[in-house]
Scaffold this motif. Structure first.
Motif, mmCIF file in Angstrom:
data_model
loop_
_atom_site.group_PDB
_atom_site.id
_atom_site.type_symbol
_atom_site.label_atom_id
_atom_site.label_comp_id
_atom_site.label_asym_id
_atom_site.label_seq_id
_atom_site.Cartn_x
_atom_site.Cartn_y
_atom_site.Cartn_z
ATOM 1 N N THR A 345 -5.799 -34.941 0.823
ATOM 2 C CA THR A 345 -6.646 -35.216 1.827
ATOM 3 C C THR A 345 -6.818 -36.941 2.066
ATOM 4 N N TYR A 346 -7.016 -37.339 0.758
ATOM 5 C CA TYR A 346 -7.305 -39.040 0.789
ATOM 6 C C TYR A 346 -6.134 -39.637 1.577
ATOM 7 N N ALA A 347 -4.932 -39.051 1.195
ATOM 8 C CA ALA A 347 -3.701 -39.743 1.757
ATOM 9 C C ALA A 347 -3.604 -39.875 3.017
ATOM 10 N N THR A 348 -4.483 -39.214 4.131
ATOM 11 C CA THR A 348 -4.547 -38.966 5.323
ATOM 12 C C THR A 348 -5.727 -40.284 5.736
ATOM 13 N N LEU A 349 -6.572 -40.546 4.932
ATOM 14 C CA LEU A 349 -7.775 -41.365 5.323
ATOM 15 C C LEU A 349 -7.560 -42.668 5.486
ATOM 16 N N PRO A 350 -8.220 -43.496 6.038
ATOM 17 C CA PRO A 350 -7.947 -45.112 6.026
ATOM 18 C C PRO A 350 -8.692 -45.270 4.814
ATOM 19 N N ARG A 351 -7.938 -46.569 4.264
ATOM 20 C CA ARG A 351 -8.454 -47.231 3.087
ATOM 21 C C ARG A 351 -9.469 -48.297 3.465
ATOM 22 N N MET A 352 -10.659 -48.236 2.548
ATOM 23 C CA MET A 352 -11.955 -49.103 2.704
ATOM 24 C C MET A 352 -12.161 -50.004 1.929
ATOM 25 N N ARG A 353 -13.256 -50.875 1.998
ATOM 26 C CA ARG A 353 -13.658 -51.722 1.172
ATOM 27 C C ARG A 353 -14.039 -51.175 -0.165
ATOM 28 N N VAL A 354 -14.833 -49.821 0.118
ATOM 29 C CA VAL A 354 -15.474 -49.082 -0.953
ATOM 30 C C VAL A 354 -14.267 -47.814 -1.109
ATOM 31 N N PRO A 355 -13.407 -48.036 -2.199
ATOM 32 C CA PRO A 355 -12.441 -47.011 -2.128
ATOM 33 C C PRO A 355 -13.108 -45.577 -2.189
ATOM 34 N N HIS A 356 -12.351 -44.465 -1.666
ATOM 35 C CA HIS A 356 -12.446 -43.271 -2.062
ATOM 36 C C HIS A 356 -12.457 -42.884 -3.487
ATOM 37 N N ARG A 357 -13.094 -41.728 -4.027
ATOM 38 C CA ARG A 357 -13.043 -41.603 -5.384
ATOM 39 C C ARG A 357 -13.233 -39.993 -5.629
ATOM 40 N N ILE A 358 -12.761 -39.532 -6.651
ATOM 41 C CA ILE A 358 -12.637 -38.140 -7.374
ATOM 42 C C ILE A 358 -13.586 -38.174 -8.636
ATOM 43 N N GLU A 359 -14.334 -36.974 -8.500
ATOM 44 C CA GLU A 359 -15.501 -36.980 -9.954
ATOM 45 C C GLU A 359 -14.723 -35.992 -10.769
ATOM 46 N N HIS A 360 -14.806 -36.048 -12.082
ATOM 47 C CA HIS A 360 -14.721 -35.229 -13.094
ATOM 48 C C HIS A 360 -13.278 -35.037 -13.648
ATOM 49 N N LEU A 361 -12.380 -34.662 -12.817
ATOM 50 C CA LEU A 361 -10.942 -34.413 -13.106
ATOM 51 C C LEU A 361 -10.776 -33.982 -14.502
ATOM 52 N N GLU A 362 -10.909 -32.610 -14.731
ATOM 53 C CA GLU A 362 -10.975 -32.096 -15.976
ATOM 54 C C GLU A 362 -9.811 -31.357 -16.391
ATOM 55 N N THR A 363 -9.045 -31.181 -15.560
ATOM 56 C CA THR A 363 -7.395 -30.751 -15.989
ATOM 57 C C THR A 363 -6.586 -31.023 -14.878
ATOM 58 N N MET A 364 -5.478 -31.786 -15.245
ATOM 59 C CA MET A 364 -4.426 -32.212 -14.266
ATOM 60 C C MET A 364 -2.965 -32.358 -14.753
ATOM 61 N N PRO A 365 -1.950 -31.750 -14.248
ATOM 62 C CA PRO A 365 -0.628 -31.936 -14.574
ATOM 63 C C PRO A 365 -0.340 -33.539 -14.440
ATOM 64 N N CYS A 366 0.892 -33.985 -14.865
ATOM 65 C CA CYS A 366 1.235 -34.997 -14.906
ATOM 66 C C CYS A 366 1.408 -35.879 -13.635
ATOM 67 N N GLU A 367 2.206 -34.827 -12.719
ATOM 68 C CA GLU A 367 2.558 -35.424 -11.458
ATOM 69 C C GLU A 367 1.379 -36.095 -10.415
ATOM 70 N N LEU A 368 0.030 -35.572 -10.697
ATOM 71 C CA LEU A 368 -0.895 -36.310 -10.062
ATOM 72 C C LEU A 368 -1.487 -37.497 -10.597
ATOM 73 N N ILE A 369 -1.077 -37.813 -11.964
ATOM 74 C CA ILE A 369 -1.766 -39.117 -12.619
ATOM 75 C C ILE A 369 -1.312 -40.266 -11.807
ATOM 76 N N GLY A 370 -0.125 -40.701 -11.413
ATOM 77 C CA GLY A 370 0.179 -41.833 -10.908
ATOM 78 C C GLY A 370 -0.346 -41.801 -9.246
ATOM 79 N N ARG A 371 -1.040 -40.863 -8.786
ATOM 80 C CA ARG A 371 -1.362 -40.659 -7.319
ATOM 81 C C ARG A 371 -2.471 -41.414 -7.110
ATOM 82 N N PHE A 372 -3.322 -41.588 -8.062
ATOM 83 C CA PHE A 372 -4.751 -42.384 -8.062
ATOM 84 C C PHE A 372 -4.357 -44.005 -7.822
#
Length: 529
Positions: A345-372
């Motif tokens: 979803t964030y990939a479709t949003l405009p980038r802003m002065r205050v960046p969008h953020r994700i909270e908690h991130l408890e379990t993630m596969p490796c392919e998601l790490i670099g996308r931040f």
């Protein structure tokens, strides 16, 4: 020194971590809420004026002001009523505490860890055994997404059978359709919470100011409030009418499915001297412990397979609408499927002065790490979620539900930093304690501070001392889009934390107990030991 103005405040200490390379200064000057000069103790004589306050803190260490990335202040003062159950580890302890706390009317408690039930079904049976069937009991679980209530509480709320909600939560029932006492997610919890007696507004003001004062006393100068509901506006205005707030606040109103988005946009204009509304807080899923996270594959109970929003596309549409009006998006995402959907979803949003953020991130596969880093998304994590509620041997409720593969890719703070992600750290109070000293230690140790016999959880995900401090300073400032915070330099905000020990060199367990002699916000002393 900027403009050669006499300093309002001069601080001297053996170490001042500016968060920049080069020699460490031992003195700094502040005027009109900004840092105006850096140097050594001898330089300080030239900065003084007739009204300058001069404090030599001796062997202490000064850092940029620490910022908690995720707190629930208004929700917290309402939910931390009654008995603190956060230290309870067995059902026997729980029943002893409930018996001793029994009085007239409602019996309330908070912070109950599901591991107390040791894998057995979570039901009201121990409540009934402790206080009998006629006492209305409301116990908020540690995650604040679920509650355990007594038969009398169910009766008062008119709950006689199963109920389900679009968020995936509901009233848990036994095989015969009788409520077990467990309520999952906010809508179900609210069925009983709405029956509880209300605190007077003056009492709520006093509790909120006390919370802020205690946070300042632990070295915090600012925090991100992940709520702005109920009487938040009235509380912040009332407190600021009585004087300066002990710490700064950035508040993100909660956005539930079906929320009136124009009202969220209008709230962005609300602000005071040390608080402002900036952002919108969404949830894409619930919790692993409650079986309401959003996972790619079901947990070991066959649960945690659904989005918090009945139609995930409605979340994406709402986030896009608000981002289009300049509102930074904040999203609670626990499970791998939830994190992936939010990043998409964030990939479709405009980038802003205050960046969008994700909270908690408890379990993630490796392919998601670099996308931040790729998407310029802030990763906001709470180290004590890992160290307080999971175990290295995966014997805890959270790990058992996920299974070894997903529990082994949990709380990946170091992987995120190593892949260039912006990592803001915090507490999620009242889910976990807000003391940043213990959280900084936990980020390095991957176990609770002061518990050297406890095995670390996934120690390869430990942060360095520098990374941990950056998560409360430089990275926190970048997450807020601030260029004049998170470091100590002329022109920057004079938000400063002072510790008896050096967070970069002290033993983490010892630093967790470090004295906090001084906290400065906007150039004024917010806490003095």
């Amino acid at each position: 020194m900027l403009g050669m103005t006499s300093a309002d405040l001069i601080l001297m200490a053996d170490r001042i971590h500016t968060m920049a390379s080069g020699p460490l200064p031992t003195a700094l000057a502040v005027a009109r809420g900004r840092i105006t000069a850096l140097g050594d103790r001898a330089d300080a004589r030239a900065w003084r004026g007739p009204h300058t306050e001069v404090l030599d803190l001796g062997a202490a260490t000064i850092t940029p002001g620490l910022v908690d990335g995720h707190v629930h202040p208004v929700m917290g003062i309402g939910s931390t009523r009654g008995v603190d159950l956060s230290s309870v580890r067995t059902l026997a302890e729980l029943m002893v505490i409930l018996k001793s706390a029994r009085g007239t009317g409602w019996l309330e408690g908070w912070g109950l860890d599901p591991n107390v039930f040791e894998g057995a079904a979570i039901t009201f049976a121990p409540l009934v055994e402790a206080v009998g069937p006629d006492v209305p009991v409301f116990l908020l679980m540690f995650d604040a997404h679920s509650a355990l209530v007594s038969p009398r509480a169910l009766e008062v709320a008119g709950i006689t059978g199963p109920r389900s909600f679009g968020s995936g939560g509901g009233v848990v029932c036994d095989g015969e359709g009788r409520p077990s006492g467990q309520l999952l997610e906010l809508e179900a919890v609210e069925l009983v919470r709405a029956m509880l007696p209300r605190d007077a507004f003056a009492d709520r003001c006093a509790r909120l100011r006390d919370l802020m004062a205690r946070m300042a006393a632990d070295g915090l100068t600012a925090a991100n409030a992940m709520d702005f509901e109920e009487d938040s506006l009235d509380l912040f205005r009332a407190l600021e009418a009585d004087g300066e707030l002990p710490i700064r606040w950035r508040c993100a109103p909660f956005v539930m499915p079906g929320a009136a988005l124009p009202e969220v946009v209008e709230k962005q204009a609300l602000r005071g001297r040390r608080w402002r509304v900036e952002g919108a807080k969404f949830m894409i899923d619930g919790t692993v412990d409650g079986g309401t996270a959003w996972l790619d594959e079901p947990d070991t109970h066959g649960e945690s397979t659904a989005c918090f929003w009945p139609d995930p596309a409605e979340y994406a549409t709402a986030a896009g609408h608000l981002a289009g009006h300049g509102v930074p998006i904040v999203t609670h995402a626990i499970g791998d499927a939830g994190v992936r959907y939010v990043l998409d979803t964030y990939a479709t949003l405009p980038r802003m002065r205050v960046p969008h953020r994700i909270e908690h991130l408890e379990t993630m596969p490796c392919e998601l790490i670099g996308r931040f880093a790729e998407l310029d998304v802030t990763a906001s994590m709470q180290p004590t979620h890992c160290t307080h509620y999971t175990r290295a041997d995966h014997s805890d409720n959270w790990s058992r539900r996920l299974g070894k593969v997903r529990a082994d890719r949990a709380f990946r703070a170091r992987d995120l930093r190593d892949h260039g992600a912006r990592l803001a750290l915090g507490s999620d109070w009242p889910i976990a304690p807000y003391d940043p000293r213990a959280i900084l230690a936990a980020a390095r140790l991957r176990r609770p501070a002061g518990s050297p016999s406890t095995s670390p959880v996934l120690p390869e995900q430990a942060l360095t001392a520098r990374m941990a401090l950056e998560g409360y300073t430089m990275q926190a400032a970048a997450a807020a889009g601030l260029t004049d915070a998170g470091r100590i330099a002329p022109g920057c905000r004079a938000d400063l934390s002072v510790f008896g020990l050096d967070p970069l060199t002290a033993d983490p367990d010892e630093f967790a107990e470090s004295p906090v002699p001084l906290t400065v916000v906007a150039g004024t002393v917010a806490h003095r030991a």
